[in-house]
Design a protein around this motif. Structure first.
Motif, mmCIF file in Angstrom:
data_model
loop_
_atom_site.group_PDB
_atom_site.id
_atom_site.type_symbol
_atom_site.label_atom_id
_atom_site.label_comp_id
_atom_site.label_asym_id
_atom_site.label_seq_id
_atom_site.Cartn_x
_atom_site.Cartn_y
_atom_site.Cartn_z
ATOM 1 N N UNK A 160 -6.111 17.683 -0.284
ATOM 2 C CA UNK A 160 -5.023 16.734 -0.101
ATOM 3 C C UNK A 160 -5.233 15.552 -1.041
ATOM 4 N N UNK A 161 -4.201 14.723 -1.156
ATOM 5 C CA UNK A 161 -4.262 13.593 -2.080
ATOM 6 C C UNK A 161 -3.695 12.359 -1.393
ATOM 7 N N UNK A 172 3.902 13.165 -0.395
ATOM 8 C CA UNK A 172 4.815 14.263 -0.717
ATOM 9 C C UNK A 172 4.103 15.478 -1.302
ATOM 10 N N UNK A 173 2.799 15.382 -1.454
ATOM 11 C CA UNK A 173 2.019 16.524 -1.922
ATOM 12 C C UNK A 173 2.201 17.702 -0.968
ATOM 13 N N UNK A 174 2.382 18.896 -1.507
ATOM 14 C CA UNK A 174 2.673 20.071 -0.662
ATOM 15 C C UNK A 174 1.575 20.315 0.358
ATOM 16 N N UNK A 216 -2.645 6.246 2.262
ATOM 17 C CA UNK A 216 -2.413 4.795 2.246
ATOM 18 C C UNK A 216 -1.201 4.399 3.081
ATOM 19 N N UNK A 217 -0.850 5.258 4.044
ATOM 20 C CA UNK A 217 0.197 4.935 5.016
ATOM 21 C C UNK A 217 -0.470 4.300 6.234
ATOM 22 N N UNK A 218 -0.953 3.078 6.037
ATOM 23 C CA UNK A 218 -1.780 2.466 7.071
ATOM 24 C C UNK A 218 -0.989 2.113 8.326
ATOM 25 N N UNK A 219 0.290 1.805 8.173
ATOM 26 C CA UNK A 219 1.125 1.537 9.335
ATOM 27 C C UNK A 219 1.239 2.757 10.231
ATOM 28 N N UNK A 220 1.404 3.937 9.629
ATOM 29 C CA UNK A 220 1.481 5.174 10.404
ATOM 30 C C UNK A 220 0.133 5.503 11.037
#
Length: 208
Positions: free
Chosen positions: A87-88, A92-94, A127-131
């Motif tokens: 993962x990255x 939106x990475x598959x 880096x979706x820290x809110x989620x």
């Protein structure tokens, strides 16, 4: 070789490894799976997951890794380490999307706190820290004993200059914590956020 496992399932590990060494990956998976079917104490889920990764069958790979954790949560750190190779930081990475969907399916069929931990970890990688904070809050509400993971998430968000998410983390710690030092540290970060949001080059000048 595969038929021999009907009477000697203990050889599954050896036969599976030989197939893998000769790049006969499908037969290696069959050997490992058959051995586990014949011997409930055998566990080759990790080997199977790695082979699926080599084959590029990432859906099956993620399912195998998650099943490992489902059977034994002590595999969490190992699964995170190996999953991170695929993962990255791109949501939106598959593979990111595939891993999230696999987690959500497992969470729906067999709810466990560990799935929230993994989702929080995935969101943090992106880096979706809110989620990630949403997942951590859910965990805290079910077991309101430790705020360290939310505090650490706030530090990561702060160091990544996501000051909005960082402030949400430290505000939550400040509101919920019963530990004086923890509240002080949270307020120090909140003060630093107020300065850093105006000057992104500001560095944290305290550490406990």
């Amino acid at each position: 070789a595969l038929n021999s496992l009907d009477t000697n399932p203990g050889y599954g590990g050896i036969i599976g490894r030989i197939f893998k060494d000769y790049n006969s990956l499908d037969n290696a998976i069959l050997a490992y799976e058959k051995s586990m079917q014949e011997n409930p104490n055998a566990n080759y889920s990790f080997q199977i997951a790695q082979i699926y990764g080599e084959k590029g069958a990432f859906k099956q790979m993620f399912e195998s890794y998650i099943n490992m954790i489902d059977n034994n949560e002590n595999y969490l750190n190992t699964v995170q380490r190996f999953t991170s190779r695929y993962i990255s930081d791109d949501a939106e990475n598959k593979n990111n999307i595939l891993f999230k969907k696999t987690l959500l399916r497992k969470s729906a069929s067999n709810p466990k706190d560990v799935w929230n931990l993994l989702l929080s970890w995935l969101f943090a990688q992106q880096k979706d820290y809110g989620k990630a904070l949403i997942q951590e809050k859910g965990l805290y509400q079910r077991n309101a004993t430790d705020l360290s993971s939310i505090f650490n998430l706030g530090k990561i968000a702060f160091n990544s200059s996501d000051f909005d998410a960082a402030k949400q983390c430290f505000d939550f710690v400040n509101e919920e914590s019963v530990l004086e030092q923890e509240k002080i540290n949270a307020n120090l970060y909140i003060a630093n956020i107020a300065v850093a949001s105006k000057n992104p080059n500001t560095e944290v000048i305290f550490e406990n």
